[in-house]
Motif scaffolding. Structure first.
Motif, mmCIF file in Angstrom:
data_model
loop_
_atom_site.group_PDB
_atom_site.id
_atom_site.type_symbol
_atom_site.label_atom_id
_atom_site.label_comp_id
_atom_site.label_asym_id
_atom_site.label_seq_id
_atom_site.Cartn_x
_atom_site.Cartn_y
_atom_site.Cartn_z
ATOM 1 N N GLY A 78 -14.043 -5.511 4.749
ATOM 2 C CA GLY A 78 -12.795 -5.197 5.438
ATOM 3 C C GLY A 78 -12.843 -5.502 6.921
ATOM 4 O O GLY A 78 -13.808 -6.079 7.438
ATOM 5 N N GLU A 116 -7.653 -10.271 0.438
ATOM 6 C CA GLU A 116 -7.571 -9.117 1.335
ATOM 7 C C GLU A 116 -6.220 -8.987 2.022
ATOM 8 O O GLU A 116 -5.967 -7.982 2.698
ATOM 9 C CB GLU A 116 -8.653 -9.221 2.420
ATOM 10 C CG GLU A 116 -10.081 -9.232 1.906
ATOM 11 C CD GLU A 116 -11.076 -9.393 3.036
ATOM 12 O OE1 GLU A 116 -11.896 -8.469 3.226
ATOM 13 O OE2 GLU A 116 -11.026 -10.423 3.743
ATOM 14 N N ASP A 118 -3.074 -8.441 1.125
ATOM 15 C CA ASP A 118 -2.182 -7.323 0.799
ATOM 16 C C ASP A 118 -2.669 -6.030 1.437
ATOM 17 O O ASP A 118 -1.870 -5.254 1.999
ATOM 18 C CB ASP A 118 -2.078 -7.152 -0.717
ATOM 19 C CG ASP A 118 -1.261 -8.253 -1.369
ATOM 20 O OD1 ASP A 118 -0.529 -8.954 -0.641
ATOM 21 O OD2 ASP A 118 -1.371 -8.431 -2.600
ATOM 22 N N ASP A 119 -3.973 -5.768 1.353
ATOM 23 C CA ASP A 119 -4.527 -4.549 1.952
ATOM 24 C C ASP A 119 -4.384 -4.572 3.475
ATOM 25 O O ASP A 119 -4.040 -3.547 4.088
ATOM 26 C CB ASP A 119 -6.002 -4.402 1.577
ATOM 27 C CG ASP A 119 -6.195 -4.076 0.099
ATOM 28 O OD1 ASP A 119 -5.225 -3.596 -0.518
ATOM 29 O OD2 ASP A 119 -7.300 -4.319 -0.426
ATOM 30 N N THR A 123 -2.229 -1.940 5.819
ATOM 31 C CA THR A 123 -2.899 -1.206 6.890
ATOM 32 C C THR A 123 -2.204 -1.427 8.226
ATOM 33 O O THR A 123 -1.957 -0.476 8.983
ATOM 34 C CB THR A 123 -4.367 -1.640 6.998
ATOM 35 O OG1 THR A 123 -5.040 -1.336 5.774
ATOM 36 C CG2 THR A 123 -5.057 -0.934 8.155
#
Length: 601
Positions: A78, A116, A118-119, A123
């Motif tokens: 992340g 990654e 979409d996440d 956020t």
């Protein structure tokens, strides 16, 4: 030249067909093709005269880059995000009321894997109210490094591609990438917009056709655009093959902002010569009549964030670095330059002027030092490498000619310099020299003036008395956007190296009282016309420009990027086919007018 724009088209209803309203679909199926019409009777449509039941002050700020910093987590799982405090987009929030919600739309400075995205999007929207636009590597390269940096950027800085090695020749594929990215930004704005209440503020030349997509989808949206680069004269701009698409893209905004009157004048000249549009000036406001809409022209140079510099002046690191620099350059007079490594910053010309100063005024040899901070280049290419090589070789030659043990007339700092250290250099410099051959605004002179003012805490820690006179000197290019607002600076033509050298001599030798007077004049202006003042003024004028939106009925004519939204009086009625046929049959004398390519418009 007669304008093609009309404030009221009702008198032309019998001679011109008014096309039904159309809107772009959420997903574009074909470049430049309008989508199907929506029902005008929808009470929640932005074109409806019925107000929305939802009312909330919100500004959507759209720019190429989000005001965020991104770093990969140490475990490589992340990302970590934080605000970029140096970003103008973040700083302008200080000029907006506290109850106004601000949403940002733009790209990240890092590439995020598709798995990654979409996440990351979730956020950023939840934690920062940011909507990221993800671009593929190839599309980003063609859009930013291709069309923006190789074609628009040089052209807007008066550099024509006369040879393949002199600027970028126009390539249709790069233009198509530019339009495609603007459509991506359009789709991202669509995800968060409430068109009846939101104001949209688009920034800079990266997104000059985005207003077209937004205006066609939401005819009455409140839409502002600010150009942070120069706008060239019509003789330069007219060489761009897609000049009309870009001009009409900007005209789809309600308010267009420029740093200086010259930039605005060039834009108005382009609209007059290429589109046949005239402008009017009423009570200090400049407006263009464009198919029933009045497009406002805003002339307002951006300012700096006073709070950020004042906080920087209070840092212990700043105080320590000032003490170190004073000891390092003890007995020397410092001239300071802070520039991006860019072909338009005139860095080599500045060094040659320094060489002229030492040659024509030998008394300054061993006493005057030019400290040149070189910020990393924002683009890349052959021009940047050549500029870097020329700068280093020129500095080396000057140091070999005039330098000796304990004295180096030119000090190059070719690395990122943190804010506290930049403030320290500002503080010890007797004069700031910014001689770009063409620049949109450039806030370096503003920062220098504020840092020379210092702060009571810093003065006390450095052992300065409260009565210590504050003074500063500026040498700035007449081709920079900040030049008109700094009337106490010594303005120069950067191409005239002898004149720049004499300006350096005058700045050093000027009486202290004169330096103090010029400094006080500049500080009063810079401290009152900061970034908050600029943002507040722009948003206020945008609201004024859009106050009659609800009184207009809007229709679209044309196709693709050359489409226009015609705004008509609320009492205007569309002609229906059956009415035309009935009147035609009753008539005994008929005139049929055929139109091609907007001849009668």
């Amino acid at each position: 030249m007669v304008s093609k724009s009309f404030a009221n088209l009702s008198d032309l209803a019998g001679g011109l067909p008014i096309f039904p309203q159309k809107h772009f679909p959420r997903v574009m199926t074909a470049p430049g093709v309008c989508g199907e019409s929506r029902d005008d009777d929808n009470p929640n449509s932005v074109t409806s005269d019925v107000p929305s039941s939802i009312s909330q002050d919100r500004v959507i700020i759209v720019a190429n880059m989000l005001p965020l910093r991104a770093e990969r987590r140490s475990d490589n799982r992340g990302w970590c995000f934080s605000w970029d405090r140096d970003s103008l987009l973040l700083q302008l929030k200080d000029g907006l009321p506290e109850d106004v919600e601000v949403i940002y739309v733009g790209c990240l400075s890092v590439e995020v894997d598709v798995s990654e995205q979409d996440d990351v999007s979730a956020t950023l929207l939840e934690s920062f109210k940011c909507v990221p636009a993800f671009l593929s590597t190839n599309l980003r390269h063609k859009y930013y490094l291709g069309f923006c940096k190789q074609q628009l950027w040089p052209l807007f800085h008066y550099m024509l591609p006369l040879t393949p090695d002199h600027g970028g020749r126009f390539e249709r594929s790069l233009w198509q990438a530019y339009v495609s990215v603007n459509k991506v930004f359009f789709s991202k704005v669509m995800e968060v917009i409430n068109p009846e209440d939101d104001s949209i503020w688009i920034h800079d030349y990266h997104l000059m056709v985005l207003p077209t997509f937004l205006r066609l989808k939401f005819n009455k949206v409140k839409l502002g655009f600010f150009l942070h680069s120069p706008f060239p004269s019509s003789e330069i701009f007219r060489t761009l093959p897609v000049r009309e698409e870009i001009l009409r893209g900007l005209l789809n905004a309600d308010l267009i902002g420029f740093h200086t009157f010259d930039y605005a004048r060039h834009f108005l000249s382009c609209c007059s010569r290429m589109l046949g549009l005239d402008y009017e000036s009423k009570r200090g406001y400049i407006g263009l009549e464009y198919y029933g809409r009045t497009v406002g022209i805003k002339i307002m140079p951006v300012g700096i964030h006073m709070g950020q510099l004042e906080d920087g002046l209070k840092l212990a690191d700043t105080e320590c670095r000032i003490s170190e620099l004073k000891a390092e350059f003890e007995g020397k007079t410092i001239l300071l330059g802070v520039d991006d490594m860019d072909i338009f910053k005139g860095i080599s010309l500045k060094l040659l002027a320094m060489e002229q100063l030492l040659e024509q005024h030998p008394k300054w040899q061993g006493k005057v030092v030019l400290v040149q901070i070189l910020n990393p280049a924002r683009g890349r290419g052959k021009d940047i490498l050549e500029t870097q090589t020329e700068t280093e070789s020129t500095a080396k030659r000057i140091n070999e000619r005039f330098g000796h043990e304990g004295y180096q007339p030119v000090v190059l700092i070719a690395k990122p310099v943190p804010l506290y250290e930049r403030i320290a250099y500002y503080n010890i410099a007797e004069c700031c020299v910014v001689t770009a051959v063409r620049d949109g605004m450039n806030l370096i002179p503003y920062e220098y003036v504020v840092c020379r003012q210092g702060s009571p805490k810093l003065d006390a820690s450095l052992g300065l008395l409260g009565s210590t006179v504050k003074k500063s000197m500026l040498i700035i290019s007449e081709f920079m956007g900040c030049s008109p607002s700094l009337s106490g600076a010594i303005r120069v033509n950067p191409w005239n190296m002898e004149a720049v050298a004499e300006a350096m001599n005058s700045a050093i030798a000027m009486p202290e009282s004169e330096k103090q007077m010029r400094h006080e004049k500049h500080f009063r202006y810079v401290s009152t016309h900061d970034v908050a003042y600029w943002a507040q003024s722009f948003i206020g004028d945008l609201e004024r420009s859009c106050r009659d939106h609800s009184l207009r009925r809007c229709y679209e004519i044309g196709f693709g990027l050359l489409s226009k939204v015609v705004a008509l009086d609320p009492n205007f009625r569309k002609l229906h086919t059956e009415d035309i046929v009935s009147a035609y049959r009753r008539g005994t004398s008929r005139a049929i007018l055929l139109d091609y390519d907007g001849t009668m418009m």
